[in-house]
Design a protein around this motif. Structure first.
Motif, PDB file in Angstrom:
ATOM      1  N   GLN A   3       0.844  -1.194   0.000  1.00  0.00           N
ATOM      2  CA  GLN A   3       0.000   0.000   0.000  1.00  0.00           C
ATOM      3  C   GLN A   3       0.879   1.244   0.000  1.00  0.00           C
ATOM      4  N   LEU A   4       0.549   2.175  -0.866  1.00  0.00           N
ATOM      5  CA  LEU A   4       1.159   3.497  -0.891  1.00  0.00           C
ATOM      6  C   LEU A   4       0.015   4.492  -0.720  1.00  0.00           C
ATOM      7  N   VAL A   5       0.081   5.290   0.331  1.00  0.00           N
ATOM      8  CA  VAL A   5      -1.015   6.200   0.641  1.00  0.00           C
ATOM      9  C   VAL A   5      -0.493   7.628   0.697  1.00  0.00           C
ATOM     10  N   GLU A   6      -0.941   8.429  -0.266  1.00  0.00           N
ATOM     11  CA  GLU A   6      -0.529   9.831  -0.325  1.00  0.00           C
ATOM     12  C   GLU A   6      -1.425  10.691   0.555  1.00  0.00           C
ATOM     13  N   SER A   7      -0.860  11.774   1.041  1.00  0.00           N
ATOM     14  CA  SER A   7      -1.623  12.758   1.808  1.00  0.00           C
ATOM     15  C   SER A   7      -0.940  14.109   1.678  1.00  0.00           C
ATOM     16  N   GLY A   8      -1.640  15.153   2.109  1.00  0.00           N
ATOM     17  CA  GLY A   8      -1.041  16.490   2.121  1.00  0.00           C
ATOM     18  C   GLY A   8      -1.488  17.397   0.994  1.00  0.00           C
ATOM     19  N   SER A  17       2.948  26.974  -0.586  1.00  0.00           N
ATOM     20  CA  SER A  17       3.676  25.720  -0.425  1.00  0.00           C
ATOM     21  C   SER A  17       2.757  24.618   0.083  1.00  0.00           C
ATOM     22  N   LEU A  18       3.114  23.408  -0.269  1.00  0.00           N
ATOM     23  CA  LEU A  18       2.472  22.213   0.260  1.00  0.00           C
ATOM     24  C   LEU A  18       3.542  21.145   0.449  1.00  0.00           C
ATOM     25  N   ARG A  19       3.308  20.245   1.398  1.00  0.00           N
ATOM     26  CA  ARG A  19       4.185  19.099   1.584  1.00  0.00           C
ATOM     27  C   ARG A  19       3.364  17.828   1.452  1.00  0.00           C
ATOM     28  N   LEU A  20       3.676  17.058   0.456  1.00  0.00           N
ATOM     29  CA  LEU A  20       3.008  15.777   0.258  1.00  0.00           C
ATOM     30  C   LEU A  20       3.774  14.682   0.977  1.00  0.00           C
ATOM     31  N   SER A  21       3.032  13.710   1.471  1.00  0.00           N
ATOM     32  CA  SER A  21       3.628  12.530   2.087  1.00  0.00           C
ATOM     33  C   SER A  21       3.085  11.283   1.411  1.00  0.00           C
ATOM     34  N   CYS A  22       3.865  10.228   1.444  1.00  0.00           N
ATOM     35  CA  CYS A  22       3.444   8.939   0.915  1.00  0.00           C
ATOM     36  C   CYS A  22       3.884   7.876   1.919  1.00  0.00           C
ATOM     37  N   ALA A  23       2.926   7.290   2.592  1.00  0.00           N
ATOM     38  CA  ALA A  23       3.213   6.252   3.582  1.00  0.00           C
ATOM     39  C   ALA A  23       3.167   4.889   2.909  1.00  0.00           C
ATOM     40  N   ALA A  24       4.235   4.129   3.059  1.00  0.00           N
ATOM     41  CA  ALA A  24       4.345   2.827   2.391  1.00  0.00           C
ATOM     42  C   ALA A  24       4.237   1.697   3.399  1.00  0.00           C
ATOM     43  N   SER A  25       3.604   0.634   2.974  1.00  0.00           N
ATOM     44  CA  SER A  25       3.532  -0.581   3.796  1.00  0.00           C
ATOM     45  C   SER A  25       3.470  -1.789   2.881  1.00  0.00           C
ATOM     46  N   GLY A  26       3.852  -2.944   3.436  1.00  0.00           N
ATOM     47  CA  GLY A  26       3.793  -4.181   2.664  1.00  0.00           C
ATOM     48  C   GLY A  26       4.974  -4.413   1.740  1.00  0.00           C
ATOM     49  N   ASP A 112       6.405  -0.505 -10.117  1.00  0.00           N
ATOM     50  CA  ASP A 112       5.693  -1.709  -9.700  1.00  0.00           C
ATOM     51  C   ASP A 112       4.435  -1.404  -8.895  1.00  0.00           C
ATOM     52  N   TYR A 113       4.469  -0.357  -8.105  1.00  0.00           N
ATOM     53  CA  TYR A 113       3.356  -0.049  -7.204  1.00  0.00           C
ATOM     54  C   TYR A 113       3.021   1.434  -7.273  1.00  0.00           C
ATOM     55  N   TRP A 114       1.732   1.712  -7.102  1.00  0.00           N
ATOM     56  CA  TRP A 114       1.229   3.083  -7.174  1.00  0.00           C
ATOM     57  C   TRP A 114       0.257   3.366  -6.031  1.00  0.00           C
ATOM     58  N   GLY A 115       0.264   4.625  -5.590  1.00  0.00           N
ATOM     59  CA  GLY A 115      -0.745   5.074  -4.647  1.00  0.00           C
ATOM     60  C   GLY A 115      -1.992   5.527  -5.382  1.00  0.00           C
ATOM     61  N   GLN A 116      -2.985   5.962  -4.609  1.00  0.00           N
ATOM     62  CA  GLN A 116      -4.265   6.353  -5.186  1.00  0.00           C
ATOM     63  C   GLN A 116      -4.285   7.814  -5.617  1.00  0.00           C
ATOM     64  N   GLY A 117      -3.310   8.587  -5.184  1.00  0.00           N
ATOM     65  CA  GLY A 117      -3.204   9.982  -5.580  1.00  0.00           C
ATOM     66  C   GLY A 117      -3.802  10.957  -4.584  1.00  0.00           C
ATOM     67  N   THR A 118      -3.301  12.174  -4.626  1.00  0.00           N
ATOM     68  CA  THR A 118      -3.821  13.263  -3.805  1.00  0.00           C
ATOM     69  C   THR A 118      -3.907  14.507  -4.681  1.00  0.00           C
ATOM     70  N   GLN A 119      -5.014  15.232  -4.551  1.00  0.00           N
ATOM     71  CA  GLN A 119      -5.255  16.380  -5.424  1.00  0.00           C
ATOM     72  C   GLN A 119      -4.524  17.611  -4.901  1.00  0.00           C
ATOM     73  N   VAL A 120      -3.835  18.272  -5.813  1.00  0.00           N
ATOM     74  CA  VAL A 120      -3.210  19.568  -5.533  1.00  0.00           C
ATOM     75  C   VAL A 120      -3.818  20.586  -6.485  1.00  0.00           C
ATOM     76  N   THR A 121      -4.383  21.642  -5.929  1.00  0.00           N
ATOM     77  CA  THR A 121      -4.980  22.687  -6.740  1.00  0.00           C
ATOM     78  C   THR A 121      -4.346  24.015  -6.365  1.00  0.00           C
ATOM     79  N   VAL A 122      -3.800  24.700  -7.364  1.00  0.00           N
ATOM     80  CA  VAL A 122      -3.142  25.986  -7.141  1.00  0.00           C
ATOM     81  C   VAL A 122      -3.960  27.060  -7.843  1.00  0.00           C
ATOM     82  N   SER A 123      -4.467  27.993  -7.066  1.00  0.00           N
ATOM     83  CA  SER A 123      -5.285  29.060  -7.630  1.00  0.00           C
ATOM     84  C   SER A 123      -4.418  30.266  -7.964  1.00  0.00           C
ATOM     85  N   SER A 124      -4.837  30.987  -8.997  1.00  0.00           N
ATOM     86  CA  SER A 124      -4.060  32.158  -9.434  1.00  0.00           C
ATOM     87  C   SER A 124      -4.530  33.420  -8.740  1.00  0.00           C
TER      88      SER A 124
END
Length: 124
Positions: A3-8, A17-26, A112-124
């Motif tokens: 499992q790869l789980v993105e957040s942030g 600024s934003l900081r994304l994280s990806c927690a890996a298991s398995g 080989d493995y992918w997370g489900q993704g996390t949305q980043v939206t940058v407004s002008s």
């Protein structure tokens, strides 16, 4: 089960600024090269950054160089992406992914493995 789980992800104004994280298991996280990819609406998934399992090798897509920083904490099985000076064109779903080797890390099909993704939206 890997499992790869993105957040942030979230909504931020241009220049922020934003900081994304990806927690890996398995998987034995410390033996995998890790990458960040992104996909904007109507566009193909594109490489953002990659880091080797030791952190000694790092690569960035040209448009994010100097603004984004990839890092990892093998003790915490976590991958990070610090994103500064964000632009509206950085808006996308961001994915983390794992592969065995660093060579060719910019090629999404070789992961080989992918997370489900996390949305980043940058407004002008």
């Amino acid at each position: 089960q890997v499992q790869l789980v993105e957040s942030g992800g979230g909504l931020v104004q241009a220049g922020g600024s934003l900081r994304l994280s990806c927690a890996a298991s398995g998987l034995t996280f410390s033996t995998y090269t890790m990458g960040w990819f992104r996909q904007a609406p109507g566009k193909e998934r594109e490489f953002v950054a990659a880091i080797s399992w030791t952190g000694s090798r790092i690569g960035y897509e040209d448009s994010v160089k100097g603004r984004f920083t990839i890092s990892r904490d093998n003790a915490k099985n976590t991958l990070y992406l610090q994103m500064n000076s964000l632009k509206p064109e950085d808006t996308a779903v961001y994915y983390c992914a794992a592969r065995r080797t660093f060579s060719g890390a910019g090629v999404s099909s070789d992961y080989d493995y992918w997370g489900q993704g996390t949305q980043v939206t940058v407004s002008s």
